[in-house]
Design an enzyme around this catalytic site. Sequence first.
Site, mmCIF file in Angstrom:
data_model
loop_
_atom_site.group_PDB
_atom_site.id
_atom_site.type_symbol
_atom_site.label_atom_id
_atom_site.label_comp_id
_atom_site.label_asym_id
_atom_site.label_seq_id
_atom_site.Cartn_x
_atom_site.Cartn_y
_atom_site.Cartn_z
ATOM 1 N N GLY A 131 72.233 -23.491 9.879
ATOM 2 C CA GLY A 131 72.573 -22.091 10.088
ATOM 3 C C GLY A 131 72.587 -21.347 8.774
ATOM 4 N N THR A 139 65.823 -14.656 2.652
ATOM 5 C CA THR A 139 65.700 -15.218 1.312
ATOM 6 C C THR A 139 66.996 -15.066 0.521
ATOM 7 O OG1 THR A 139 63.346 -14.779 1.246
ATOM 8 C CG2 THR A 139 64.450 -15.049 -0.858
ATOM 9 N N GLU A 245 65.483 -30.164 -0.135
ATOM 10 C CA GLU A 245 64.640 -29.648 0.937
ATOM 11 C C GLU A 245 63.318 -29.100 0.423
ATOM 12 O OE1 GLU A 245 65.068 -26.757 4.839
ATOM 13 O OE2 GLU A 245 65.967 -26.130 2.960
#
Length: 379
Positions: A131, A139, A245
Amino acid sequence: MEFGWTAQQQKYRERVQQALKDLLPDDWYSKYVPESYASDANIAYSRIFCAGLADRGLLVSHWPRAYGGEESEDWEQFILAEEMKGAGEPRGGQYMNVNWIGPTLMRYGSPAQQAEHLPRMARGDTVWCQGFSEPGAGTDLAALRTKAERRGDHYVINGSKIWTSYARQADFCFLLARTGAGRKEISIFLVPMTTPGITVTSFPGLTKDGHLNEVFFTDVEVPESARVGEEGAGWQIITHALSFERVGVPRYHVGLEIISLATEVLKAEGRYDDPVIQSRAGMLVANFEAARLLTYRVVDQRVKREPPNTISNVARIASLSAVNDLMNFLMDFLPDCLCGGHPLLEEYYRINVPAGITAGTYELQLDLIATRGLELPRG
């Protein structure tokens, strides 16, 4: 200098490849892959597939033994990611567990949070969503408006998230919410998706079913124990998580496979002798190989426990540039394949339309390189 894989690493890759052969159903490429790995069917199957990987000691082998791993080098994480991405990502959203949610909880989670969540991740039977982005804060995560208001020993959360892949089938949400008036006074919460007050609304898009969801939080109550780290410390934690990530998706690996597939189609049609096509294809291979080496540099830093730096941002820029060039190549020379002519080429194009936005936009990566790497003044 030898840039090849060690015998042990190659053996691990062969084990992963054999697991794919053993575990994937016969209709995986004809039925599941075209639906995208965020579809309900693929997410449901990911629980079966990841459990199979875990039984073979392949899902989290790079994790510490205390959390269900074998303490192997981080290289195995990327070998696994390469093979999974090349096969259409049968782990579904569980790649996030392996790549960054699990490692983040190992560093910042409480003992109770680690005991609750890490064993399930290591077994491959839990699905998470993140979330992060909101309608007015994509961004710029510091602009998020979802608020977690403290009331005694619990928090009440109100707000919404958007672009939330896997939300329809997720068990938990790794949620960012504002807990103070300051721009970066943000906290992280581990929220069960079955908590009263959470609703999920899906909407269609080019990236296919399951990727585009909006999640609404209306007076959602969570205990204080759901917060990760200290209140307001979420910015440091999420910066750590995103460093995993942003290089966790091996776009270079599947990109090279798509180039090979595209050239096979062009050869079958008798068009690959065009020097312009050959030149463009050669440049694509070179660009993806450059992205591969830059990503491997980041992995090498991680193996050596060097502090993170902007090489991860450079690697992401290299990957995104190569992906964009490949998408243009497909549009220029194989446009029919993007309209039902070839499902794998069409799926590659569709799934990479938002590649320059997810996990930090292309422009944001350039800004980070300029300010942190080159130390250029803002403005």
